[in-house]
Design a protein around this motif. Structure first.
Motif, PDB file in Angstrom:
ATOM      1  N   LYS A   1       0.837  -1.330  -0.398  1.00  9.78           N
ATOM      2  CA  LYS A   1       0.284  -0.009   0.219  1.00  9.78           C
ATOM      3  C   LYS A   1       0.931   1.221  -0.328  1.00  9.78           C
ATOM      4  N   PHE A   2       1.884   1.175   0.846  1.00 11.20           N
ATOM      5  CA  PHE A   2       2.951   2.452   0.389  1.00 11.20           C
ATOM      6  C   PHE A   2       3.947   2.578   0.147  1.00 11.20           C
ATOM      7  N   LYS A   3       4.791   2.801  -0.409  1.00  4.24           N
ATOM      8  CA  LYS A   3       5.810   2.622  -1.330  1.00  4.24           C
ATOM      9  C   LYS A   3       6.718   2.814  -0.569  1.00  4.24           C
ATOM     10  N   ASN A   4       6.975   4.297   0.383  1.00  3.17           N
ATOM     11  CA  ASN A   4       7.751   5.099   0.276  1.00  3.17           C
ATOM     12  C   ASN A   4       9.230   4.252   1.109  1.00  3.17           C
ATOM     13  N   GLN A   5      10.036   4.320   0.718  1.00  5.41           N
ATOM     14  CA  GLN A   5      11.012   3.539   1.265  1.00  5.41           C
ATOM     15  C   GLN A   5      11.586   3.855   2.545  1.00  5.41           C
ATOM     16  N   LEU A   6      11.181   5.299   3.561  1.00  4.21           N
ATOM     17  CA  LEU A   6      11.556   5.953   4.391  1.00  4.21           C
ATOM     18  C   LEU A   6      10.755   4.818   5.433  1.00  4.21           C
ATOM     19  N   LEU A   7       9.649   5.229   4.863  1.00  5.07           N
ATOM     20  CA  LEU A   7       7.679   4.611   5.871  1.00  5.07           C
ATOM     21  C   LEU A   7       8.439   3.260   6.031  1.00  5.07           C
ATOM     22  N   ARG A   8       8.842   2.521   5.065  1.00  4.77           N
ATOM     23  CA  ARG A   8       9.029   1.077   5.440  1.00  4.77           C
ATOM     24  C   ARG A   8       9.957   1.087   6.537  1.00  4.77           C
TER      25      ARG A   8
ATOM     26  N   MET B   1       6.252   6.669  16.106  1.00  3.54           N
ATOM     27  CA  MET B   1       5.277   6.344  15.577  1.00  3.54           C
ATOM     28  C   MET B   1       4.701   7.727  14.936  1.00  3.54           C
ATOM     29  N   GLN B   2       5.539   8.664  15.699  1.00  6.14           N
ATOM     30  CA  GLN B   2       4.808   9.943  15.300  1.00  6.14           C
ATOM     31  C   GLN B   2       6.099  10.859  14.190  1.00  6.14           C
ATOM     32  N   ASP B   3       7.096   9.674  14.313  1.00 10.64           N
ATOM     33  CA  ASP B   3       7.606  10.999  13.082  1.00 10.64           C
ATOM     34  C   ASP B   3       6.998   9.694  11.469  1.00 10.64           C
ATOM     35  N   ILE B   4       6.378   8.983  12.136  1.00 12.17           N
ATOM     36  CA  ILE B   4       5.848   8.074  10.680  1.00 12.17           C
ATOM     37  C   ILE B   4       3.808   9.397   9.917  1.00 12.17           C
ATOM     38  N   LYS B   5       4.156  10.028  11.483  1.00 16.25           N
ATOM     39  CA  LYS B   5       2.928  10.430  11.155  1.00 16.25           C
ATOM     40  C   LYS B   5       3.003  11.709  10.762  1.00 16.25           C
ATOM     41  N   ASN B   6       3.846  12.117  10.615  1.00 18.57           N
ATOM     42  CA  ASN B   6       4.343  13.864   9.460  1.00 18.57           C
ATOM     43  C   ASN B   6       5.191  13.407   8.618  1.00 18.57           C
ATOM     44  N   ILE B   7       5.644  12.303   8.228  1.00 12.27           N
ATOM     45  CA  ILE B   7       6.018  11.877   6.775  1.00 12.27           C
ATOM     46  C   ILE B   7       4.341  11.543   5.713  1.00 12.27           C
ATOM     47  N   SER B   8       3.814  10.321   6.467  1.00 13.91           N
ATOM     48  CA  SER B   8       2.550  10.497   5.751  1.00 13.91           C
ATOM     49  C   SER B   8       1.147   9.547   7.052  1.00 13.91           C
TER      50      SER B   8
ATOM     51  N   GLU C   1      -1.698   9.006   6.570  1.00 17.10           N
ATOM     52  CA  GLU C   1      -3.022   7.909   5.871  1.00 17.10           C
ATOM     53  C   GLU C   1      -1.853   6.401   6.266  1.00 17.10           C
ATOM     54  N   ALA C   2      -0.203   6.450   5.966  1.00 24.65           N
ATOM     55  CA  ALA C   2       0.311   5.505   6.764  1.00 24.65           C
ATOM     56  C   ALA C   2      -0.060   5.360   8.225  1.00 24.65           C
ATOM     57  N   HIS C   3       0.286   6.414   9.101  1.00 27.64           N
ATOM     58  CA  HIS C   3      -0.159   6.529  10.246  1.00 27.64           C
ATOM     59  C   HIS C   3      -1.373   5.431  11.034  1.00 27.64           C
ATOM     60  N   ASN C   4      -2.688   5.940  10.366  1.00 24.67           N
ATOM     61  CA  ASN C   4      -3.636   5.901  10.430  1.00 24.67           C
ATOM     62  C   ASN C   4      -3.626   4.787  10.605  1.00 24.67           C
ATOM     63  N   TRP C   5      -3.106   4.094   9.356  1.00 21.39           N
ATOM     64  CA  TRP C   5      -3.389   2.311   8.756  1.00 21.39           C
ATOM     65  C   TRP C   5      -2.485   1.414   9.975  1.00 21.39           C
ATOM     66  N   LEU C   6      -1.588   2.099  10.133  1.00 20.88           N
ATOM     67  CA  LEU C   6      -0.468   1.408  11.476  1.00 20.88           C
ATOM     68  C   LEU C   6      -1.831   1.348  12.593  1.00 20.88           C
ATOM     69  N   SER C   7      -2.090   2.677  13.267  1.00 20.29           N
ATOM     70  CA  SER C   7      -2.876   2.348  14.475  1.00 20.29           C
ATOM     71  C   SER C   7      -4.088   2.038  14.220  1.00 20.29           C
ATOM     72  N   ALA C   8      -4.403   1.623  13.197  1.00 20.15           N
ATOM     73  CA  ALA C   8      -5.545   0.124  13.497  1.00 20.15           C
ATOM     74  C   ALA C   8      -4.924  -0.986  13.509  1.00 20.15           C
ATOM     75  N   LYS C   9      -3.820  -1.294  14.011  1.00 20.56           N
ATOM     76  CA  LYS C   9      -3.923  -2.552  13.382  1.00 20.56           C
ATOM     77  C   LYS C   9      -3.072  -2.791  15.373  1.00 20.56           C
ATOM     78  N   PRO C  10      -3.096  -3.778  16.237  1.00 20.73           N
ATOM     79  CA  PRO C  10      -2.759  -4.683  17.321  1.00 20.73           C
ATOM     80  C   PRO C  10      -0.780  -4.123  17.748  1.00 20.73           C
ATOM     81  N   THR C  11      -1.198  -3.625  18.727  1.00 20.30           N
ATOM     82  CA  THR C  11       1.188  -3.405  18.764  1.00 20.30           C
ATOM     83  C   THR C  11       1.281  -4.408  18.806  1.00 20.30           C
ATOM     84  N   THR C  12       0.949  -5.087  19.187  1.00 18.69           N
ATOM     85  CA  THR C  12       1.631  -6.616  19.069  1.00 18.69           C
ATOM     86  C   THR C  12       1.495  -7.648  18.040  1.00 18.69           C
TER      87      THR C  12
END
Length: 387
Positions: A341-348, A367-374, A376-387
């Motif tokens: 879904k996300f092709k940005n290498q920095l996000l990966r 996670m805050q660094d990811i939110k500053n970059i995208s 949408e990617a932060h929301n996608w990750l936050s919806a997943k369980p942290t474990t």
């Protein structure tokens, strides 16, 4: 009457002795073909063969050796005839054999027209895949150092033949069946294999689930295997982490392989247990984990961590069977979905930093660094369980 009966029996025995002596003399008069000498076949009148099958095999081998196509017309049980395929064009090679004794299946060559003026052929129909598989069984052995070019060169050097590639690969499959037997017949040996595991490694757990078929014969459905040496190794020298995964098994028995893998003191993979089941679902994961729990004495599973992906029914099976255990999702599968879904290498790279974070503060910062970059990617990750 008794004396007449005794005389009759003695007369019969004497006749049998005479017949046996005559048969021995007759056998000495003719040469018996040695079946171990197929590489140096020489046909001649008076040569005796044990039965029609041996005679046919010898002529078959002879035709390949001299590079001629020999035809096999219809024959009877007591007489067999072979002719050259070029007979219609004036090449009269013919061999005829028939029985020479009553109640004896052996054949003797009665006549032989040993004249071959037809040209030698490299594409001989007698040298088919069946013949190649029997003649070069070791060279075509599955798992051996088989190379197509080397094999074709060997066949050409020894028999002056040029089989096709497809013919060679068919012969390779047939050679595998000759050596290992069919896959269906190998499943019949599973019960013997299980008993050998238990005998050679005392304490090994082997559990079968069968289904009774026709004639009350058991049909294989699923199997669970846990070697006793692996059991002791995990209990005494491995970290309290078990990875669970499954994969497809292709072949005669379409099924799924379920695996339990541990981590030893050197952070290397350590084999724990495995099972072969019909499909990957909650029912079979529950069956596998229930047996694993008993073998590893995980009554309460305190301090043990299970690592999995989100396979069918696996999360539910772990939650029901393991009280007090930790359950973590494999980042590799999680990351594979993220990069689609996300092709940005920095996000990966940030995803892996978040996964390796060992404190809440560090995880929150990444996670805050990811939110500053995208966002949408932060929301996608936050919806997943942290474990």
């Amino acid at each position: 009457m008794d004396e007449l009966d005794e005389e009759h029996k003695e007369a019969v025995k004497e006749l049998k002795r005479l017949d046996y002596r005559k048969a021995c003399k007759r056998q000495l008069r003719y040469k018996q073909f040695d079946e171990s000498d197929l590489r140096n076949v020489r046909l001649k009148e008076g040569l005796v063969f044990a039965n029609p099958k041996v005679f046919k095999d010898v002529v078959h081998e002879y035709g390949i050796k001299i590079g001629r196509s020999i035809m096999f017309p219809c024959n009877e049980k007591h007489r067999v005839r072979r002719v050259c395929k070029g007979r219609a064009n004036g090449y009269p090679w013919t061999v005829y054999a028939s029985t020479f004794e009553v109640n004896n299946p052996g054949l003797m060559i009665r006549s032989l027209t040993n004249m071959h003026s037809c040209p030698r052929v490299q594409k001989n129909k007698l040298a088919n895949a069946n013949w190649l598989s029997k003649k070069f069984t070791e060279e075509l052995r599955p798992g051996g150092n088989f190379r197509l070019g080397d094999f074709l060169g060997k066949v050409k050097q020894e028999y002056v033949l040029a089989p096709s590639k497809n013919q060679v690969y068919r012969a390779k499959r047939k050679a595998g069946l000759l050596i290992e037997g069919t896959l269906a017949s190998q499943y019949d040996k599973l019960w013997d294999y299980a008993e050998e595991l238990k005998r050679s490694n005392l304490g090994t757990t082997v559990v079968f689930d069968n289904e009774m078929g026709h004639n009350q014969t058991p049909i294989f459905k699923r199997i669970y295997i846990f070697l006793h040496a692996c059991k002791l190794g995990w209990l005494n020298g491995c970290r309290p982490i078990i990875g669970l995964d499954g994969c497809h098994i292709k072949g005669y028995h379409k099924s799924q392989l379920l695996l339990a893998i541990g981590i030893d003191a050197n952070n290397c993979y350590y084999h724990v247990a495995y099972a072969v089941v019909e499909k990957e679902c909650y029912t079979f994961w529950f069956w596998f984990l229930d047996l694993l729990k008993l073998d590893l004495r995980l009554e309460r599973s305190v301090g043990v961590t299970f690592m999995t992906d989100k396979q069918k029914g696996l999360v539910k099976a772990i939650s029901q069977l393991s009280d007090g255990c930790e359950h973590r999702n494999c980042v590799h599968h999680f990351y594979a979905n993220f990069q689609l879904k996300f092709k940005n290498q920095l996000l990966r790279d940030k995803v892996w930093q978040a996964a390796r974070a060992t404190t809440v503060i560090e995880f929150t910062r990444v996670m805050q660094d990811i939110k500053n970059i995208s966002e949408e990617a932060h929301n996608w990750l936050s919806a997943k369980p942290t474990t």
